[in-house]
Write a protein that holds these residues in place. Sequence first.
Motif, PDB file in Angstrom:
ATOM      1  N   ALA A  57     -38.187  26.430  -1.252  1.00 56.26           N
ATOM      2  CA  ALA A  57     -37.510  27.516  -1.084  1.00 56.26           C
ATOM      3  C   ALA A  57     -36.008  27.262  -0.605  1.00 56.26           C
ATOM      4  CB  ALA A  57     -38.056  28.471   0.194  1.00 56.26           C
ATOM      5  N   VAL A  58     -35.126  27.897  -0.687  1.00 56.15           N
ATOM      6  CA  VAL A  58     -33.570  27.734  -0.286  1.00 56.15           C
ATOM      7  C   VAL A  58     -33.218  28.926   0.306  1.00 56.15           C
ATOM      8  CG1 VAL A  58     -32.573  28.322  -2.563  1.00 56.15           C
ATOM      9  CG2 VAL A  58     -31.543  26.563  -1.076  1.00 56.15           C
ATOM     10  N   PHE A  59     -32.344  28.672   1.476  1.00 53.07           N
ATOM     11  CA  PHE A  59     -31.656  29.777   2.011  1.00 53.07           C
ATOM     12  C   PHE A  59     -30.206  29.946   1.346  1.00 53.07           C
ATOM     13  CE2 PHE A  59     -28.171  31.356   4.990  1.00 53.07           C
ATOM     14  CZ  PHE A  59     -28.784  32.583   5.335  1.00 53.07           C
ATOM     15  N   GLN A  60     -29.956  31.358   1.172  1.00 48.83           N
ATOM     16  CA  GLN A  60     -28.520  31.446   0.676  1.00 48.83           C
ATOM     17  C   GLN A  60     -27.976  32.512   1.361  1.00 48.83           C
ATOM     18  OE1 GLN A  60     -26.597  29.767  -1.561  1.00 48.83           O
ATOM     19  NE2 GLN A  60     -24.874  31.335  -1.900  1.00 48.83           N
ATOM     20  N   PHE A  61     -26.892  32.326   2.018  1.00 50.63           N
ATOM     21  CA  PHE A  61     -26.159  33.652   2.666  1.00 50.63           C
ATOM     22  C   PHE A  61     -25.773  34.644   1.669  1.00 50.63           C
ATOM     23  CE2 PHE A  61     -22.577  35.925   4.274  1.00 50.63           C
ATOM     24  CZ  PHE A  61     -22.791  36.426   5.634  1.00 50.63           C
ATOM     25  N   ALA A  62     -25.947  35.832   2.062  1.00 46.24           N
ATOM     26  CA  ALA A  62     -25.503  36.913   1.119  1.00 46.24           C
ATOM     27  C   ALA A  62     -25.444  38.121   1.937  1.00 46.24           C
ATOM     28  CB  ALA A  62     -26.449  37.065   0.118  1.00 46.24           C
ATOM     29  N   ASP A  63     -24.255  38.668   1.988  1.00 47.92           N
ATOM     30  CA  ASP A  63     -23.897  40.294   2.467  1.00 47.92           C
ATOM     31  C   ASP A  63     -23.956  40.864   0.921  1.00 47.92           C
ATOM     32  OD1 ASP A  63     -22.924  42.689   2.720  1.00 47.92           O
ATOM     33  OD2 ASP A  63     -21.264  41.676   4.095  1.00 47.92           O
ATOM     34  N   VAL A  64     -24.881  41.619   0.809  1.00 49.97           N
ATOM     35  CA  VAL A  64     -25.363  42.371  -0.618  1.00 49.97           C
ATOM     36  C   VAL A  64     -24.214  43.584  -0.832  1.00 49.97           C
ATOM     37  CG1 VAL A  64     -27.713  41.807  -0.618  1.00 49.97           C
ATOM     38  CG2 VAL A  64     -27.195  43.927   0.382  1.00 49.97           C
ATOM     39  N   SER A  65     -23.572  43.911   0.068  1.00 51.58           N
ATOM     40  CA  SER A  65     -22.446  44.831  -0.199  1.00 51.58           C
ATOM     41  C   SER A  65     -21.444  44.064  -0.787  1.00 51.58           C
ATOM     42  CB  SER A  65     -22.035  45.649   1.266  1.00 51.58           C
ATOM     43  OG  SER A  65     -21.332  44.751   1.935  1.00 51.58           O
ATOM     44  N   ARG A  66     -21.435  42.738  -1.099  1.00 51.69           N
ATOM     45  CA  ARG A  66     -20.172  41.981  -1.420  1.00 51.69           C
ATOM     46  C   ARG A  66     -20.649  41.295  -2.924  1.00 51.69           C
ATOM     47  NH1 ARG A  66     -16.332  39.925   1.738  1.00 51.69           N
ATOM     48  NH2 ARG A  66     -16.257  37.785   0.594  1.00 51.69           N
ATOM     49  N   LYS A  67     -19.716  41.634  -3.821  1.00 44.78           N
ATOM     50  CA  LYS A  67     -20.241  41.154  -5.262  1.00 44.78           C
ATOM     51  C   LYS A  67     -20.408  39.832  -5.284  1.00 44.78           C
ATOM     52  CE  LYS A  67     -18.299  41.317 -10.009  1.00 44.78           C
ATOM     53  NZ  LYS A  67     -17.240  41.717 -10.716  1.00 44.78           N
ATOM     54  N   GLU A  68     -19.351  39.047  -4.744  1.00 45.60           N
ATOM     55  CA  GLU A  68     -19.489  37.792  -4.858  1.00 45.60           C
ATOM     56  C   GLU A  68     -20.560  36.847  -4.114  1.00 45.60           C
ATOM     57  OE1 GLU A  68     -16.150  38.606  -1.829  1.00 45.60           O
ATOM     58  OE2 GLU A  68     -17.006  39.596  -3.341  1.00 45.60           O
ATOM     59  N   ASP A  69     -21.070  37.668  -3.272  1.00 45.14           N
ATOM     60  CA  ASP A  69     -22.191  37.220  -2.381  1.00 45.14           C
ATOM     61  C   ASP A  69     -23.529  36.998  -3.278  1.00 45.14           C
ATOM     62  OD1 ASP A  69     -20.466  36.592  -0.291  1.00 45.14           O
ATOM     63  OD2 ASP A  69     -21.689  37.654   1.136  1.00 45.14           O
ATOM     64  N   GLU A  71     -23.732  37.567  -6.671  1.00 43.79           N
ATOM     65  CA  GLU A  71     -23.644  36.580  -7.669  1.00 43.79           C
ATOM     66  C   GLU A  71     -23.766  35.131  -7.290  1.00 43.79           C
ATOM     67  OE1 GLU A  71     -19.551  37.189  -8.937  1.00 43.79           O
ATOM     68  OE2 GLU A  71     -20.011  38.658 -10.148  1.00 43.79           O
ATOM     69  N   GLY A  72     -23.462  34.798  -5.963  1.00 45.59           N
ATOM     70  CA  GLY A  72     -23.851  33.450  -5.448  1.00 45.59           C
ATOM     71  C   GLY A  72     -25.257  33.177  -5.110  1.00 45.59           C
ATOM     72  N   MET A  73     -25.931  34.318  -4.801  1.00 46.46           N
ATOM     73  CA  MET A  73     -27.303  33.980  -4.563  1.00 46.46           C
ATOM     74  C   MET A  73     -28.219  33.914  -5.953  1.00 46.46           C
ATOM     75  SD  MET A  73     -28.550  37.834  -3.362  1.00 46.46           S
ATOM     76  CE  MET A  73     -29.090  39.129  -4.698  1.00 46.46           C
ATOM     77  N   VAL A  74     -27.801  34.567  -6.807  1.00 41.98           N
ATOM     78  CA  VAL A  74     -28.252  34.417  -8.187  1.00 41.98           C
ATOM     79  C   VAL A  74     -27.871  33.120  -8.805  1.00 41.98           C
ATOM     80  CG1 VAL A  74     -28.572  35.292 -10.713  1.00 41.98           C
ATOM     81  CG2 VAL A  74     -28.532  36.988  -8.706  1.00 41.98           C
ATOM     82  N   ASP A  75     -26.628  32.850  -8.430  1.00 42.27           N
ATOM     83  CA  ASP A  75     -26.155  31.407  -9.257  1.00 42.27           C
ATOM     84  C   ASP A  75     -27.000  30.402  -8.319  1.00 42.27           C
ATOM     85  OD1 ASP A  75     -24.606  32.463 -10.999  1.00 42.27           O
ATOM     86  OD2 ASP A  75     -22.788  32.255  -9.630  1.00 42.27           O
ATOM     87  N   ALA A  76     -27.417  30.379  -6.983  1.00 39.52           N
ATOM     88  CA  ALA A  76     -28.098  29.282  -6.307  1.00 39.52           C
ATOM     89  C   ALA A  76     -29.296  29.181  -6.842  1.00 39.52           C
ATOM     90  CB  ALA A  76     -28.263  29.805  -4.708  1.00 39.52           C
ATOM     91  N   ALA A  77     -30.145  30.396  -7.418  1.00 39.15           N
ATOM     92  CA  ALA A  77     -31.495  30.325  -7.720  1.00 39.15           C
ATOM     93  C   ALA A  77     -31.438  29.416  -9.245  1.00 39.15           C
ATOM     94  CB  ALA A  77     -31.995  31.641  -8.211  1.00 39.15           C
ATOM     95  N   VAL A  78     -30.295  29.762  -9.956  1.00 35.27           N
ATOM     96  CA  VAL A  78     -30.454  28.897 -11.229  1.00 35.27           C
ATOM     97  C   VAL A  78     -30.129  27.610 -11.140  1.00 35.27           C
ATOM     98  CG1 VAL A  78     -29.094  28.762 -13.401  1.00 35.27           C
ATOM     99  CG2 VAL A  78     -29.850  30.973 -12.516  1.00 35.27           C
ATOM    100  N   GLU A  79     -29.179  27.312 -10.114  1.00 39.19           N
ATOM    101  CA  GLU A  79     -28.799  25.906  -9.654  1.00 39.19           C
ATOM    102  C   GLU A  79     -29.903  25.006  -9.158  1.00 39.19           C
ATOM    103  OE1 GLU A  79     -25.419  26.117  -7.153  1.00 39.19           O
ATOM    104  OE2 GLU A  79     -24.092  27.367  -8.987  1.00 39.19           O
ATOM    105  N   ARG A  80     -30.624  25.662  -8.255  1.00 38.13           N
ATOM    106  CA  ARG A  80     -31.670  24.972  -7.551  1.00 38.13           C
ATOM    107  C   ARG A  80     -33.128  24.847  -8.558  1.00 38.13           C
ATOM    108  NH1 ARG A  80     -33.267  24.060  -2.398  1.00 38.13           N
ATOM    109  NH2 ARG A  80     -35.264  22.838  -2.376  1.00 38.13           N
TER     110      ARG A  80
END
Length: 257
Positions: A57-69, A71-80
């Motif tokens: 498991a990995v934690f990823q900060f994400a405010d889901v009302s923000r597009k970049e956040d 996208e960042g959480m999905v990118d974190a899944a693929v990268e990790r």
Amino acid sequence: MRLQGKTAVVTGAASGFGAEIARSYAREGANVVIADINEEWGKQVAQEIEGINSGNAVFQFADVSRKEDVEGMVDAAVERFGQVDILVNNAGYTHWNMPVDQVPEEEFDRIFAVNVKSIYFGMNAVLPHFRNQTQSGPNKGVVLNIASTAGVRPRPGLVWYNASKSAAIGATRSLAIELGTDNIRVVAINPVAGETPLLAKFMGEDTPEKRAAFKATVPLGRFSQPADIANAAVFLVSDEAEFLTGVCLEVDGGRCI
């Protein structure tokens, strides 16, 4: 181990329904991205999962009302973990129980940003990965939206929350129709109010009298527990449910009958 080899992103996973969904996915063999705005609690859940079946498991900060956040959480899944197979749109927000004409505009905007626009951002972020999925399995990807019985059987004092959850249910069904030919499933759970940080807001105040009055509307006589929602969440994203899409499952003790 029904989710062995799968990678799931769960929003609002630092507490309540989301945290238990993440733990349950780990017990079933999934890698999990804990996405939340609460870094302290989110990292704690990720650490707990590391001890479940030698979970990842990995934690990823994400405010889901923000597009970049998002996208960042999905990118974190693929990268990790190399892929993303499951997206759980669980993060939610509500105003305090109050008359409709007293809800501030900023509260209205936040409710729809967190409860509805986040689904839009999430779909746009995962679809390219789902469509390029080469992993063997009956489905290319699954999206699970945590809606609410409020979108099926509205309660007074929660008009805009009710409306946002109706939108989440409508989006689930519409996405299921559109993405079925891509072999991508979209499903939802409609929980009845449960023991989560939002409970006091739903009721207006958390008192024994308010709790008793609400429980009286539920045939099985209690609030939902995070495990109730997590058990359904495991099944709906597993290969056992490969022929289910557009399903919006009430987990409500009979509240919506």
